[in-house]
Enzyme design. Sequence first.
Site, PDB file in Angstrom:
ATOM      1  N   ASP A  37     -31.793  55.552  65.974  1.00  0.00           N
ATOM      2  CA  ASP A  37     -32.431  54.423  66.655  1.00  0.00           C
ATOM      3  C   ASP A  37     -32.021  53.147  65.913  1.00  0.00           C
ATOM      4  OD1 ASP A  37     -34.427  52.454  67.529  1.00  0.00           O
ATOM      5  OD2 ASP A  37     -35.477  54.160  68.390  1.00  0.00           O
ATOM      6  N   ILE A  38     -31.463  52.178  66.631  1.00  0.00           N
ATOM      7  CA  ILE A  38     -30.973  50.973  65.927  1.00  0.00           C
ATOM      8  C   ILE A  38     -32.090  49.976  65.598  1.00  0.00           C
ATOM      9  CG2 ILE A  38     -28.567  51.114  66.681  1.00  0.00           C
ATOM     10  CD1 ILE A  38     -29.191  48.840  68.658  1.00  0.00           C
ATOM     11  N   GLN A 101     -42.726  53.062  77.301  1.00  0.00           N
ATOM     12  CA  GLN A 101     -41.306  53.431  77.418  1.00  0.00           C
ATOM     13  C   GLN A 101     -40.485  52.189  77.771  1.00  0.00           C
ATOM     14  OE1 GLN A 101     -40.520  56.513  80.340  1.00  0.00           O
ATOM     15  NE2 GLN A 101     -38.431  56.834  79.601  1.00  0.00           N
ATOM     16  N   HIS A 107     -36.052  60.684  76.216  1.00  0.00           N
ATOM     17  CA  HIS A 107     -35.648  60.769  74.810  1.00  0.00           C
ATOM     18  C   HIS A 107     -36.850  61.124  73.970  1.00  0.00           C
ATOM     19  CE1 HIS A 107     -36.666  56.614  75.807  1.00  0.00           C
ATOM     20  NE2 HIS A 107     -37.197  56.523  74.600  1.00  0.00           N
ATOM     21  N   HIS A 109     -38.386  60.809  70.117  1.00  0.00           N
ATOM     22  CA  HIS A 109     -38.281  60.120  68.828  1.00  0.00           C
ATOM     23  C   HIS A 109     -38.616  61.101  67.710  1.00  0.00           C
ATOM     24  CE1 HIS A 109     -38.630  55.845  70.411  1.00  0.00           C
ATOM     25  NE2 HIS A 109     -39.191  56.481  71.423  1.00  0.00           N
TER      26      HIS A 109
HETATM   27  P1  AMP Z   1     -38.784  53.950  74.196  1.00  0.00           P
HETATM   28  O1  AMP Z   1     -39.372  52.600  74.006  1.00  0.00           O
HETATM   29  O2  AMP Z   1     -39.674  55.106  73.893  1.00  0.00           O
HETATM   30  O3  AMP Z   1     -38.158  54.028  75.572  1.00  0.00           O
HETATM   31  O4  AMP Z   1     -37.641  54.081  73.112  1.00  0.00           O
HETATM   32  C1  AMP Z   1     -36.401  53.473  73.233  1.00  0.00           C
HETATM   33  C2  AMP Z   1     -35.864  53.413  71.863  1.00  0.00           C
HETATM   34  O5  AMP Z   1     -34.496  53.108  71.961  1.00  0.00           O
HETATM   35  C3  AMP Z   1     -36.500  52.324  70.985  1.00  0.00           C
HETATM   36  O6  AMP Z   1     -37.051  52.924  69.817  1.00  0.00           O
HETATM   37  C4  AMP Z   1     -35.338  51.401  70.668  1.00  0.00           C
HETATM   38  O7  AMP Z   1     -35.405  50.922  69.345  1.00  0.00           O
HETATM   39  C5  AMP Z   1     -34.138  52.296  70.870  1.00  0.00           C
HETATM   40  N1  AMP Z   1     -32.901  51.647  71.236  1.00  0.00           N
HETATM   41  C6  AMP Z   1     -32.726  50.620  72.088  1.00  0.00           C
HETATM   42  N2  AMP Z   1     -31.412  50.316  72.214  1.00  0.00           N
HETATM   43  C7  AMP Z   1     -30.750  51.189  71.415  1.00  0.00           C
HETATM   44  C8  AMP Z   1     -29.369  51.395  71.101  1.00  0.00           C
HETATM   45  N3  AMP Z   1     -28.386  50.640  71.649  1.00  0.00           N
HETATM   46  N4  AMP Z   1     -29.054  52.373  70.216  1.00  0.00           N
HETATM   47  C9  AMP Z   1     -30.021  53.135  69.664  1.00  0.00           C
HETATM   48  N5  AMP Z   1     -31.337  53.000  69.932  1.00  0.00           N
HETATM   49  C10 AMP Z   1     -31.698  52.037  70.790  1.00  0.00           C
END
Ligand code: AMP
Length: 145
Positions: A37-38, A101, A107, A109
Site C-alpha cells: 500500500d503506497i 472503501q 482487496h 488489507h
Molecule cells: P480502501 O480504501 O479499503 O478501498 O483501500 C484502498 C487502499 O489502496 C488504500 O489503503 C490506499 O492507500 C491504497 N492505494 C491507493 N492507490 C494505491 C496505489 N497506486 N498503489 C498501492 N496502494 C494504493
Amino acid sequence: MPLHAPYDPDNIFAKMLRGEIPAIKIHEDDHTLAFMDIFPQSDGHTLIIPKHVEARNLLDMPTETLAPFITSVQRIARAVEKALTPDGLIVTQFNGEAAGQTVFHLHMHVIPVYTGQPRRRGHGTGEPADMDALGKLATQIAAAL
Ligand code: AMP
C-alpha cells in the site's frame, strides 16, 4: 456510490493487474497479486487482490473463487509476520463507499501493528510513502514466503 454499482474496469487495481500502472509487488500467482500500500498505515501495510474477477467487494466475489483468495491472504499475512515481527496484524476489507472503501476492486488489507507505535495515518490519507523503503519491505516480505 451505491454498494452494488457496476464494476469499473478502469479502477486503479484493475489497471495494475493489466500492467498499466506500477505496483510494488510482493508476490503474484494465478489467482492473486500482493503489493505494498503506497499510503501505508504502518510499515509493511500490504494489499492482496484477486485476479480474473470483476468483484468490487466481498459481496460480489464468486463464492468458488474465495478459497484461493483467502489462502493467499493467509500466506501473505504469515510472511509479513515472519519478516517484520509485528506484535499484531489487522486483516480487513471495506465494502462500499459508506464503509470507507476508496478503490472498487476487492482487496484485503494486512496491516502490521507494533506495540507502542501509533499507526502513522488514518485509512486512505496522507502523502505516499518513500518508494525505495516500500521496495525494501516488499523484498523482505517476499523472502519470508
Ligand atoms: P480502501 O480504501 O479499503 O478501498 O483501500 C484502498 C487502499 O489502496 C488504500 O489503503 C490506499 O492507500 C491504497 N492505494 C491507493 N492507490 C494505491 C496505489 N497506486 N498503489 C498501492 N496502494 C494504493
